[in-house]
Design a protein around this motif. Structure first.
Motif, PDB file in Angstrom:
ATOM      1  N   ILE A  91      37.325  35.299  35.809  1.00 45.16           N
ATOM      2  CA  ILE A  91      38.614  35.606  36.432  1.00 45.16           C
ATOM      3  C   ILE A  91      39.605  34.436  36.305  1.00 45.16           C
ATOM      4  CG2 ILE A  91      39.779  36.182  38.602  1.00 45.16           C
ATOM      5  CD1 ILE A  91      38.207  38.494  37.385  1.00 45.16           C
ATOM      6  N   PRO A  92      39.188  33.160  36.526  1.00 49.92           N
ATOM      7  CA  PRO A  92      40.153  32.058  36.375  1.00 49.92           C
ATOM      8  C   PRO A  92      40.796  32.026  34.992  1.00 49.92           C
ATOM      9  CG  PRO A  92      38.189  31.293  37.514  1.00 49.92           C
ATOM     10  CD  PRO A  92      37.882  32.669  37.024  1.00 49.92           C
ATOM     11  N   ALA A  93      40.013  32.273  33.949  1.00 46.76           N
ATOM     12  CA  ALA A  93      40.562  32.258  32.586  1.00 46.76           C
ATOM     13  C   ALA A  93      41.514  33.432  32.367  1.00 46.76           C
ATOM     14  CB  ALA A  93      39.425  32.311  31.568  1.00 46.76           C
ATOM     15  N   ILE A  94      41.169  34.581  32.933  1.00 43.47           N
ATOM     16  CA  ILE A  94      42.037  35.756  32.802  1.00 43.47           C
ATOM     17  C   ILE A  94      43.374  35.502  33.493  1.00 43.47           C
ATOM     18  CG2 ILE A  94      42.310  38.188  33.468  1.00 43.47           C
ATOM     19  CD1 ILE A  94      39.265  38.476  33.144  1.00 43.47           C
ATOM     20  N   LEU A  95      43.335  34.904  34.682  1.00 43.19           N
ATOM     21  CA  LEU A  95      44.565  34.604  35.419  1.00 43.19           C
ATOM     22  C   LEU A  95      45.413  33.575  34.679  1.00 43.19           C
ATOM     23  CD1 LEU A  95      43.146  34.400  39.064  1.00 43.19           C
ATOM     24  CD2 LEU A  95      44.644  36.182  38.155  1.00 43.19           C
ATOM     25  N   GLU A  96      44.749  32.611  34.064  1.00 44.55           N
ATOM     26  CA  GLU A  96      45.475  31.572  33.334  1.00 44.55           C
ATOM     27  C   GLU A  96      46.190  32.165  32.120  1.00 44.55           C
ATOM     28  OE1 GLU A  96      47.066  28.024  32.122  1.00 44.55           O
ATOM     29  OE2 GLU A  96      46.050  28.471  34.027  1.00 44.55           O
ATOM     30  N   THR A  97      45.558  33.128  31.468  1.00 44.20           N
ATOM     31  CA  THR A  97      46.125  33.722  30.262  1.00 44.20           C
ATOM     32  C   THR A  97      47.172  34.789  30.566  1.00 44.20           C
ATOM     33  OG1 THR A  97      44.056  33.328  29.070  1.00 44.20           O
ATOM     34  CG2 THR A  97      45.584  34.951  28.128  1.00 44.20           C
ATOM     35  N   ALA A  98      46.834  35.688  31.493  1.00 40.83           N
ATOM     36  CA  ALA A  98      47.694  36.856  31.728  1.00 40.83           C
ATOM     37  C   ALA A  98      48.416  36.827  33.068  1.00 40.83           C
ATOM     38  CB  ALA A  98      46.868  38.139  31.615  1.00 40.83           C
ATOM     39  N   GLY A  99      48.027  35.926  33.999  1.00 42.06           N
ATOM     40  CA  GLY A  99      48.653  35.904  35.313  1.00 42.06           C
ATOM     41  C   GLY A  99      48.248  37.115  36.131  1.00 42.06           C
ATOM     42  N   GLY A 100      49.025  37.406  37.174  1.00 43.54           N
ATOM     43  CA  GLY A 100      48.749  38.555  38.029  1.00 43.54           C
ATOM     44  C   GLY A 100      48.219  38.154  39.395  1.00 43.54           C
ATOM     45  N   ASN A 101      48.057  39.146  40.253  1.00 46.91           N
ATOM     46  CA  ASN A 101      47.524  38.953  41.594  1.00 46.91           C
ATOM     47  C   ASN A 101      46.008  38.781  41.518  1.00 46.91           C
ATOM     48  OD1 ASN A 101      46.165  40.243  44.106  1.00 46.91           O
ATOM     49  ND2 ASN A 101      48.229  39.767  44.816  1.00 46.91           N
ATOM     50  N   LYS A 102      45.492  37.686  42.066  1.00 48.36           N
ATOM     51  CA  LYS A 102      44.078  37.363  41.921  1.00 48.36           C
ATOM     52  C   LYS A 102      43.177  38.467  42.454  1.00 48.36           C
ATOM     53  CE  LYS A 102      42.118  34.214  44.560  1.00 48.36           C
ATOM     54  NZ  LYS A 102      41.735  32.896  45.124  1.00 48.36           N
ATOM     55  N   GLN A 103      43.457  38.952  43.651  1.00 51.96           N
ATOM     56  CA  GLN A 103      42.602  39.973  44.243  1.00 51.96           C
ATOM     57  C   GLN A 103      42.638  41.266  43.440  1.00 51.96           C
ATOM     58  OE1 GLN A 103      44.158  39.843  48.327  1.00 51.96           O
ATOM     59  NE2 GLN A 103      42.228  38.957  48.980  1.00 51.96           N
ATOM     60  N   GLN A 104      43.828  41.637  42.929  1.00 53.70           N
ATOM     61  CA  GLN A 104      43.941  42.866  42.152  1.00 53.70           C
ATOM     62  C   GLN A 104      43.223  42.729  40.815  1.00 53.70           C
ATOM     63  OE1 GLN A 104      45.291  45.795  43.278  1.00 53.70           O
ATOM     64  NE2 GLN A 104      44.355  46.643  41.422  1.00 53.70           N
ATOM     65  N   VAL A 105      43.357  41.565  40.176  1.00 59.80           N
ATOM     66  CA  VAL A 105      42.667  41.339  38.899  1.00 59.80           C
ATOM     67  C   VAL A 105      41.157  41.410  39.112  1.00 59.80           C
ATOM     68  CG1 VAL A 105      42.200  39.642  37.089  1.00 59.80           C
ATOM     69  CG2 VAL A 105      44.549  40.015  37.867  1.00 59.80           C
ATOM     70  N   CYS A 106      40.666  40.785  40.180  1.00 58.97           N
ATOM     71  CA  CYS A 106      39.234  40.850  40.493  1.00 58.97           C
ATOM     72  C   CYS A 106      38.782  42.297  40.649  1.00 58.97           C
ATOM     73  CB  CYS A 106      38.929  40.083  41.784  1.00 58.97           C
ATOM     74  SG  CYS A 106      38.956  38.292  41.631  1.00 58.97           S
ATOM     75  N   ARG A 107      39.554  43.058  41.400  1.00 62.71           N
ATOM     76  CA  ARG A 107      39.180  44.450  41.647  1.00 62.71           C
ATOM     77  C   ARG A 107      39.182  45.255  40.348  1.00 62.71           C
ATOM     78  NH1 ARG A 107      40.698  49.572  42.664  1.00 62.71           N
ATOM     79  NH2 ARG A 107      39.812  50.616  44.489  1.00 62.71           N
ATOM     80  N   ASP A 108      40.230  45.088  39.535  1.00 64.12           N
ATOM     81  CA  ASP A 108      40.322  45.837  38.280  1.00 64.12           C
ATOM     82  C   ASP A 108      39.143  45.533  37.363  1.00 64.12           C
ATOM     83  OD1 ASP A 108      42.681  46.934  39.182  1.00 64.12           O
ATOM     84  OD2 ASP A 108      43.979  45.628  37.994  1.00 64.12           O
ATOM     85  N   GLU A 109      38.834  44.244  37.205  1.00 65.96           N
ATOM     86  CA  GLU A 109      37.744  43.850  36.321  1.00 65.96           C
ATOM     87  C   GLU A 109      36.398  44.304  36.865  1.00 65.96           C
ATOM     88  OE1 GLU A 109      37.916  42.406  33.368  1.00 65.96           O
ATOM     89  OE2 GLU A 109      40.103  42.254  33.368  1.00 65.96           O
ATOM     90  N   ARG A 110      36.221  44.171  38.173  1.00 64.21           N
ATOM     91  CA  ARG A 110      34.958  44.556  38.809  1.00 64.21           C
ATOM     92  C   ARG A 110      34.710  46.062  38.657  1.00 64.21           C
ATOM     93  NH1 ARG A 110      36.157  42.571  43.386  1.00 64.21           N
ATOM     94  NH2 ARG A 110      36.787  44.405  44.577  1.00 64.21           N
ATOM     95  N   TYR A 111      35.744  46.842  38.970  1.00 67.48           N
ATOM     96  CA  TYR A 111      35.563  48.295  38.919  1.00 67.48           C
ATOM     97  C   TYR A 111      35.430  48.803  37.496  1.00 67.48           C
ATOM     98  CZ  TYR A 111      35.919  49.327  43.883  1.00 67.48           C
ATOM     99  OH  TYR A 111      35.646  49.440  45.217  1.00 67.48           O
ATOM    100  N   ALA A 112      36.041  48.119  36.524  1.00 70.46           N
ATOM    101  CA  ALA A 112      35.859  48.500  35.126  1.00 70.46           C
ATOM    102  C   ALA A 112      34.391  48.331  34.722  1.00 70.46           C
ATOM    103  CB  ALA A 112      36.764  47.657  34.230  1.00 70.46           C
TER     104      ALA A 112
END
Length: 409
Positions: A91-112
């Motif tokens: 998740i840290p690398a994804i946020l660094e590259t694409a940005g976004g809301n941390k909690q939402q990115v976690c949820r999206d990646e987790r549920y995928a």
């Protein structure tokens, strides 16, 4: 059989959450709630006629702590003879590259990942460990944000998920009943340290407001689960009525979604906001578009009368136009943007920039102008505003975002 077991069995039977022969995948963090659910379902596989497995995600946000969570969850599941699928997602690398809301990115990646495992294992059900106290917190949080009327009242007990269904069987019990089950069965668990951080609103609600409500009424969480279920049923009924009304009033002409403002206003007020959301879903046809409460209200307000002409810019270069009673939703042609240097925005209309002119006006001096769109900014009277083309490296950080996001063309 103790309280937890009785309530869970009765709740699952009442709502037909499990069907004999099903594969059930349980989201498991290694915390007490999810481990109790895995243990209970595993112990009752034969009674329910199902096969249970677990899935875990390490978001790699807490270093060694989260790595230990993954190892612990895998080891516990092995001990219980439960198949466990797990993955570390950077998740840290994804946020660094694409940005976004941390909690939402976690949820999206987790549920995928959950959907991926669910499909691979041909599981019909995905079970989360949310309990009655979680539902109470969710409703309170929505009320604090003012978003109760923009979606379902609380979390749904069940909903489509992947090729199957997501269920929340622990809505039957409270946190205390989960803890009692863990104590009686000697279930050791891990605790996410972020669950106690007061910077998160939910944690403050959990630690301050919920105990006060339970002191006033010990069964408040159970009552909110029942209330949410009732109101969600009402919402599904009203959504159905809204769809029928929209279906009878819209048509497509020359690539435009068309309707009459008067026909829209003939719908009951309780249906109009739902009708707006359905209209926009028709317009975007499955595209991922954030429809805010403010946008829905703007569309609704534009159709309150049939006098004059109103333009409303929508996401993804769409526009709503109301010419007297006729309402049109259409996509606007995209013209190459003209590169401009920083141009000051003053109290006078600017030169045209890509077909538009701009000026700034103090809020108390705002007057309605035909064919004008208003944007509101919090700024002092001494602040200066400019408009310019996007430049490489530009980033934006909106409310709710943990990290700024790159501005893309």
């Amino acid at each position: 059989m103790e309280t937890y077991e009785k309530k869970m069995a009765a709740f699952i039977k009442k709502h037909q959450l499990l069907v004999p022969g099903e594969q059930v995948l349980v989201g498991c963090s290694g915390g007490i709630d999810s481990l109790v659910l895995v243990h209970f379902l595993k112990m009752n596989e034969q009674a329910f006629g199902v096969a249970v497995s677990a899935v875990h995600v390490d978001h790699m946000l807490r270093g060694e702590e989260s790595r230990k969570d993954r190892s612990f969850t895998e080891a516990t599941c092995r001990h219980w003879e439960v198949a466990c699928f797990s993955r570390s997602i950077p998740i840290p690398a994804i946020l660094e590259t694409a940005g976004g809301n941390k909690q939402q990115v976690c949820r999206d990646e987790r549920y995928a990942y959950f959907k991926e495992v669910m499909a691979a294992e041909k599981a019909q059900k995905f079970a989360t460990a949310h309990h009655a106290d979680d539902q109470l917190e969710t409703v309170l949080m929505a009320g604090l944000r003012g978003s109760l009327q923009s979606g379902l009242f609380g979390m749904p007990l069940r909903r489509p998920f992947g090729e199957g269904e997501l269920i929340r069987p622990q809505f039957a019990v409270t946190k205390d009943e989960v803890a009692d089950y863990a104590r009686r069965h000697g279930i050791v668990h891990r605790e996410d340290s972020s669950n106690a951080e007061p910077i998160y609103t939910r944690n403050r609600v959990r630690e301050t407001i919920v105990p006060l409500l339970k002191k006033e009424e010990p069964s408040v969480s159970d009552h909110f689960v029942e209330l949410a279920e009732t109101l969600q049923e009402d919402q599904r009924f009203l959504d159905g009525l809204a769809r029928e009304q929209v279906k009878g009033m819209v048509h497509w002409t020359d690539g435009r979604l068309c309707l009459s403002a008067e026909s829209f206003r003939s719908g009951a007020l309780a249906l109009q906001k739902r009708m707006v959301l359905i209209l926009l879903n028709y317009l975007y046809n499955g595209q991922q578009v954030s429809i805010t409460k403010q946008l829905a209200e703007q569309v609704q307000n534009a159709m309150r009368v049939s006098a004059g002409t109103v333009f409303l810019h929508l996401p993804h270069n769409y526009m709503m136009t109301r010419q007297y009673d006729a309402v049109f939703f259409s996509r606007q042609p995209v013209h190459p943007a003209t590169a401009i240097d920083a141009m000051p925005i003053t109290g006078d209309w600017s030169e045209r920039v890509n077909g538009f002119r701009y000026k700034k006006v103090p809020l108390l001096q705002v007057e309605k102008e035909e064919n004008a769109v208003f944007w509101y900014f919090a700024a002092s009277k001494h602040d200066r505003m400019f408009i310019r083309s996007r430049k490489p490296g530009d980033r934006i950080k909106l409310a709710g975002m943990q990290q700024p996001k790159k501005c893309r063309a």
